[in-house]
Each structure stands twice: as structure tokens, then as C-alpha cells.
Scaffold this motif. Structure first.
Motif, PDB file in Angstrom:
ATOM      1  N   SER A 120       0.857  -1.186   0.000  1.00 50.60           N
ATOM      2  CA  SER A 120       0.000   0.000   0.000  1.00 50.60           C
ATOM      3  C   SER A 120       0.888   1.228   0.000  1.00 50.60           C
ATOM      4  O   SER A 120       1.702   1.406   0.911  1.00 50.60           O
ATOM      5  CB  SER A 120      -0.914   0.002   1.230  1.00 50.60           C
ATOM      6  OG  SER A 120      -1.736   1.144   1.238  1.00 50.60           O
ATOM      7  N   GLN A 157      -2.624  12.044  -7.450  1.00 49.63           N
ATOM      8  CA  GLN A 157      -4.022  11.674  -7.636  1.00 49.63           C
ATOM      9  C   GLN A 157      -4.202  10.423  -8.488  1.00 49.63           C
ATOM     10  O   GLN A 157      -5.301   9.925  -8.637  1.00 49.63           O
ATOM     11  CB  GLN A 157      -4.775  12.846  -8.293  1.00 49.63           C
ATOM     12  CG  GLN A 157      -4.768  14.119  -7.460  1.00 49.63           C
ATOM     13  CD  GLN A 157      -5.403  13.924  -6.108  1.00 49.63           C
ATOM     14  OE1 GLN A 157      -6.481  13.344  -5.992  1.00 49.63           O
ATOM     15  NE2 GLN A 157      -4.743  14.391  -5.067  1.00 49.63           N
ATOM     16  N   ASP A 158      -3.126   9.914  -9.079  1.00 51.19           N
ATOM     17  CA  ASP A 158      -3.259   8.779  -9.982  1.00 51.19           C
ATOM     18  C   ASP A 158      -3.352   7.475  -9.193  1.00 51.19           C
ATOM     19  O   ASP A 158      -3.391   7.455  -7.971  1.00 51.19           O
ATOM     20  CB  ASP A 158      -2.073   8.753 -10.950  1.00 51.19           C
ATOM     21  CG  ASP A 158      -2.390   7.970 -12.213  1.00 51.19           C
ATOM     22  OD1 ASP A 158      -3.538   7.529 -12.358  1.00 51.19           O
ATOM     23  OD2 ASP A 158      -1.487   7.808 -13.052  1.00 51.19           O
ATOM     24  N   LEU A 159      -3.354   6.364  -9.905  1.00 49.67           N
ATOM     25  CA  LEU A 159      -3.487   5.041  -9.292  1.00 49.67           C
ATOM     26  C   LEU A 159      -2.283   4.725  -8.417  1.00 49.67           C
ATOM     27  O   LEU A 159      -1.170   5.192  -8.665  1.00 49.67           O
ATOM     28  CB  LEU A 159      -3.606   3.987 -10.393  1.00 49.67           C
ATOM     29  CG  LEU A 159      -4.799   4.140 -11.345  1.00 49.67           C
ATOM     30  CD1 LEU A 159      -4.640   3.210 -12.535  1.00 49.67           C
ATOM     31  CD2 LEU A 159      -6.098   3.867 -10.621  1.00 49.67           C
ATOM     32  N   HIS A 160      -2.519   3.905  -7.399  1.00 47.86           N
ATOM     33  CA  HIS A 160      -1.444   3.475  -6.511  1.00 47.86           C
ATOM     34  C   HIS A 160      -1.818   2.132  -5.908  1.00 47.86           C
ATOM     35  O   HIS A 160      -2.991   1.754  -5.882  1.00 47.86           O
ATOM     36  CB  HIS A 160      -1.187   4.506  -5.406  1.00 47.86           C
ATOM     37  CG  HIS A 160      -2.418   4.863  -4.622  1.00 47.86           C
ATOM     38  ND1 HIS A 160      -2.922   4.063  -3.622  1.00 47.86           N
ATOM     39  CD2 HIS A 160      -3.260   5.920  -4.710  1.00 47.86           C
ATOM     40  CE1 HIS A 160      -4.010   4.617  -3.120  1.00 47.86           C
ATOM     41  NE2 HIS A 160      -4.241   5.737  -3.761  1.00 47.86           N
ATOM     42  N   THR A 177      -2.923  -0.780  -3.465  1.00 49.63           N
ATOM     43  CA  THR A 177      -3.684  -0.985  -2.240  1.00 49.63           C
ATOM     44  C   THR A 177      -3.910  -2.489  -2.102  1.00 49.63           C
ATOM     45  O   THR A 177      -3.777  -3.227  -3.082  1.00 49.63           O
ATOM     46  CB  THR A 177      -5.055  -0.280  -2.282  1.00 49.63           C
ATOM     47  OG1 THR A 177      -5.878  -0.920  -3.288  1.00 49.63           O
ATOM     48  CG2 THR A 177      -4.929   1.207  -2.601  1.00 49.63           C
ATOM     49  N   ALA A 208      -6.323  -3.529  -4.681  1.00 45.18           N
ATOM     50  CA  ALA A 208      -5.749  -3.536  -6.026  1.00 45.18           C
ATOM     51  C   ALA A 208      -4.898  -4.793  -6.246  1.00 45.18           C
ATOM     52  O   ALA A 208      -4.958  -5.407  -7.319  1.00 45.18           O
ATOM     53  CB  ALA A 208      -4.897  -2.284  -6.240  1.00 45.18           C
ATOM     54  N   SER A 259      -0.325  -1.831 -14.472  1.00 50.58           N
ATOM     55  CA  SER A 259      -0.329  -0.392 -14.182  1.00 50.58           C
ATOM     56  C   SER A 259      -1.746   0.124 -14.003  1.00 50.58           C
ATOM     57  O   SER A 259      -1.976   1.108 -13.295  1.00 50.58           O
ATOM     58  CB  SER A 259       0.368   0.376 -15.311  1.00 50.58           C
ATOM     59  OG  SER A 259       1.734   0.031 -15.377  1.00 50.58           O
ATOM     60  N   GLY A 260      -2.710  -0.542 -14.629  1.00 54.32           N
ATOM     61  CA  GLY A 260      -4.109  -0.140 -14.486  1.00 54.32           C
ATOM     62  C   GLY A 260      -4.665  -0.357 -13.100  1.00 54.32           C
ATOM     63  O   GLY A 260      -5.739   0.153 -12.774  1.00 54.32           O
ATOM     64  N   ASP A 261      -3.958  -1.114 -12.266  1.00 53.98           N
ATOM     65  CA  ASP A 261      -4.356  -1.298 -10.871  1.00 53.98           C
ATOM     66  C   ASP A 261      -3.383  -0.658  -9.892  1.00 53.98           C
ATOM     67  O   ASP A 261      -3.791  -0.172  -8.832  1.00 53.98           O
ATOM     68  CB  ASP A 261      -4.453  -2.794 -10.539  1.00 53.98           C
ATOM     69  CG  ASP A 261      -5.807  -3.394 -10.865  1.00 53.98           C
ATOM     70  OD1 ASP A 261      -6.823  -2.736 -10.559  1.00 53.98           O
ATOM     71  OD2 ASP A 261      -5.859  -4.501 -11.429  1.00 53.98           O
ATOM     72  N   GLY A 286      -0.731   1.661 -10.638  1.00 53.97           N
ATOM     73  CA  GLY A 286       0.013   2.845 -11.040  1.00 53.97           C
ATOM     74  C   GLY A 286       1.226   2.437 -11.862  1.00 53.97           C
ATOM     75  O   GLY A 286       1.668   1.278 -11.824  1.00 53.97           O
ATOM     76  N   THR A 287       1.787   3.371 -12.603  1.00 53.36           N
ATOM     77  CA  THR A 287       2.830   3.043 -13.569  1.00 53.36           C
ATOM     78  C   THR A 287       4.091   2.478 -12.924  1.00 53.36           C
ATOM     79  O   THR A 287       4.613   1.445 -13.357  1.00 53.36           O
ATOM     80  CB  THR A 287       3.198   4.292 -14.394  1.00 53.36           C
ATOM     81  OG1 THR A 287       2.028   4.764 -15.066  1.00 53.36           O
ATOM     82  CG2 THR A 287       4.266   3.962 -15.421  1.00 53.36           C
TER      83      THR A 287
END
Length: 385
Positions: free
Chosen positions: A213, A220-223, A225, A228, A256-258, A260-261
């Protein structure tokens, strides 16, 4: 202060037995809903869930016209009046019916995302939480309420929080027991292994436990968890059924869609090399690792050097050997990655930057001085972008 998932499995029932309302506070995806489901199962309670953020004012009890002629009142001077009644939500009707059919079984009504509902909805729920009443209807004694919230900036320890929430009324704060939830990689991995989640995810998080996590409140982008990572394991199960060529083409974007890059690409690299990913320990101690470092993607390079920055005790950047090694690797990173790493070092003023400065003064022509100057140039370049 915060409690892990396993600790909350004890704390939440304790608060309920005491006749109080637990308020579970935690970041999105941390596992609040799963926790309440398990609490209900362990208590033998019937669980009902209302997502407050999806609720509108009047959803629990809507005024309806009278249904019979007896509902009308004739007055001598003021005309005919209607005694308006209420039509209750299907969830509430189901709770009442279940309580009557099972008078000895506990019921948990879970109000999820409580402070992501509008102020009007929260106000409507006040009597439910505080007085256990909706209009003239009282909740059965067997019903226990649990609420969950995302952090807001007024909460201790969450001053940087930027969730789109409506700050709860002071009465809610005063009448509920706030239980802050945190993650535990050890607990999560134990759970993942117990239910047979993909071993590659377990291996990756054993290697990089801090990536279960990552909450960056400025980003603000995906990260990553816990929720995820659970989705990632299911996607990975399906990805492994494809050809190697398809896996290589899809993995980075899929994860990356879950995650983040940065973490998504790193995990893709990890699984495509069958878990034999380069570690920061190897990077610091094995000369041969430089060639492998140069061949990996930029996100993996960035992650490895960030891990070095977090703990440079094995090869401090304030030593000639450490600075020379790190500086050589830094040149293999993209300009954007270099700038991000320079910022990370700048944030560790006392631990890294100040010792480097002192060493650079002593040896102005040494490797530490060169790296210090290199970082200064990178930081200035970033300011001019």
C-alpha cells in the motif's frame, strides 16, 4: 495510532458488545468492507450494507400519500387533511423482517463510505446512528450499526488527506468509536497464501513489502492498495494462460491499471523474469548487476534507486564508493526519473544530503562532491522545466 486487520477483528466486536458504534477509518482499498464481512461471519450476524455515497436524501424513508380513507382527517374550519405516512427502503424492511423471524440472531447494518455521502444524507442518518430511530420506527435491539469512512483533513494523522468527503457532524464524532485501520504486509501475505492467491504476487511483496500500500496524498493517480493487489492476482491468473509474447505485450499496461505506472511496470518486469527481479542489495554489492540494471525499464530503475535512498546504510551516498556507484547508475535513468530521485534525496536532508555536503567540503574533487553537484544540476534543470 492505528490497528491492523487482525487487530480490528477483535476490536470491532468488542465495541459492538459494549453497545457502541465502531467507525472504521482508512484509505480506499485498505479492506474495510472485507473486515466487516469477516466480523459478521465470526459473530454469526446477518449483514446488510448501505453505501452512503450512493444514497440520496429520502432513500431510507420517503413520505407517501395515505393509502386508505381512514388516513384523511376532516376539520370543521380548515378543510380535509392527510396524515402522511412513510414508505421505508427495501433494506430497512428486510432488516425488520429478518429481526422478527430471527429474534436471537445479531444483525449488522454496515453504513459504508459514510462521510462520502452529502451533508443532507448524513443529516438524515443522524437519528439512525445516534438514536437508533428513523421517524417513528425504532431499530430492533439485535441490530448493531458499523460505519466506515475515508480520512478527512480534520482527523489526527490525516492532515494531508484530499478525499472528496463531507466532514462529519461533531455529534457523530462524539457518539462513535473511531478505529483507524492500517495495512500489515505480513498479515496480508499470510491471508494470500491461506487462500491460494498467485505465488508470484506473494513473492513480489515478500521482496518489496512496502509496496502493498503506497498512499501518496500529493498524487491523484493510481497506486497500490490491498484491494488492487487482489485484482492483480486474478488478472495474473488469466494472463499466465496466454502466450509469452502476449504476456510481454500486455503485462505492464495491465498491472499499471491497478497499481500505477511505477509499481505496475516493476511487477510486470518481475513476473516476466519469473520472479528473478534485481534487488537493491544485489545492485549495491554485485558488479555484474550494473548490466542488468541498464537493461530493465525506467520504472524499475527508479524503484531500485528509491529503495537505495530510503536506506543507504549498506553503501552510504556520503562515502566515495557509494557516491561513485550511485552516480553511475543515476546516469542510466531518464531525465524525469533523475529529477524525481533528486527530490527524494532532498527530502532526506539530515540522513543523506547534509552528510554528503560535509564530505564534499572535505574532498571537493571526490566522488561525493561530484554527485552532490550532479544532483544540484538535476534539481535546477527541474525548476526550469
Amino acid at each position: 495510532m492505528a490497528l491492523t486487520y487482525q487487530q480490528l477483528l477483535t476490536a470491532v466486536p468488542l465495541v459492538l458488545r459494549a453497545g457502541n458504534v465502531p467507525n472504521i477509518v482508512g484509505d480506499a482499498g485498505i479492506g474495510k468492507s472485507a473486515l466487516v464481512e469477516e466480523v459478521a461471519a465470526k459473530m454469526g450476524a446477518q449483514l446488510y450494507t448501505t453505501v452512503v455515497s450512493l444514497s440520496e436524501k429520502g432513500d431510507l424513508a420517503i413520505p407517501v400519500p395515505p393509502l386508505t380513507s381512514d388516513s384523511f382527517v376532516e376539520t370543521q374550519h380548515y378543510g380535509r387533511l392527510a396524515n402522511v405516512q412513510y414508505g421505508y427502503s427495501e433494506t430497512l424492511v428486510s432488516i425488520i423482517k429478518y429481526a422478527e423471524a430471527h429474534p436471537n440472531q445479531p444483525i449488522i447494518w454496515f453504513l459504508d463510505e459514510f462521510n462520502r455521502g452529502s451533508q443532507a444524507v448524513q443529516s438524515e442518518l443522524m437519528n439512525l446512528v445516534l438514536q437508533r430511530r428513523i421517524n417513528a420506527l425504532r431499530l430492533p435491539e439485535t441490530v448493531r450499526i458499523v460505519i466506515a469512512e475515508n480520512p478527512d483533513a480534520t482527523m489526527a494523522g490525516f492532515t494531508e488527506s484530499e478525499y472528496d468527503v463531507a466532514i462529519a457532524d461533531a455529534a457523530i464524532k462524539d457518539r462513535t468509536v473511531r478505529l483507524v485501520m492500517t495495512t500489515s504486509t505480513t498479515e496480508w501475505l499470510s491471508w494470500a497464501q491461506s487462500i491460494g492467491l498467485n505465488s508470484m504476487v506473494v513473492d513480489y511483496l515478500n521482496t518489496y513489502p512496502e509496496r502493498l500500500s503506497i498512499i501518496n496524498r500529493d498524487e491523484q493517480d493510481l497506486h497500490p492498495t490491498p484491494r488492487a493487489w487482489e485484482r492483480v492476482t486474478k488478472n495474473l491468473d488469466q494472463l499466465e494462460q496466454l502466450s509469452v509474447e502476449s504476456q510481454k505485450a500486455l503485462a505492464a499496461d495491465l498491472f499499471s491499471g491497478d497499481l500505477g505506472t511505477e509499481v505496475g511496470v516493476s511487477f510486470a518486469q518481475f513476473i516476466l523474469t519469473h520472479g528473478r527481479g534485481l534487488t537493491v542489495e544485489e545492485l549495491q554489492t554485485k558488479e555484474s548487476s550494473r548490466g542488468e540494471f541498464q537493461s530493465v525499464d525506467d520504472a524499475t530503475k527508479l524503484a531500485l534507486l528509491r529503495d537505495w535512498i530510503k536506506d543507504d546504510s549498506a553503501q552510504p551516498l556520503s562515502t566515495e564508493a557509494g557516491a561513485q556507484h550511485f552516480g553511475a547508475l543515476l546516469t542510466m535513468v531518464s531525465p524525469d526519473g533523475q529529477y524525481a530521485l533528486a527530490q527524494s534525496i532532498g527530502e532526506r536532508l539530515d540522513e543523506i544530503l547534509q552528510p554528503m555536503y560535509e564530505r564534499a567540503k572535505e574532498e571537493p574533487s571526490g566522488a561525493v562532491a561530484r554527485l552532490y553537484q550532479q544532483l544540484a544540476v538535476i534539481a535546477t534543470r527541474g525548476d526550469n522545466r
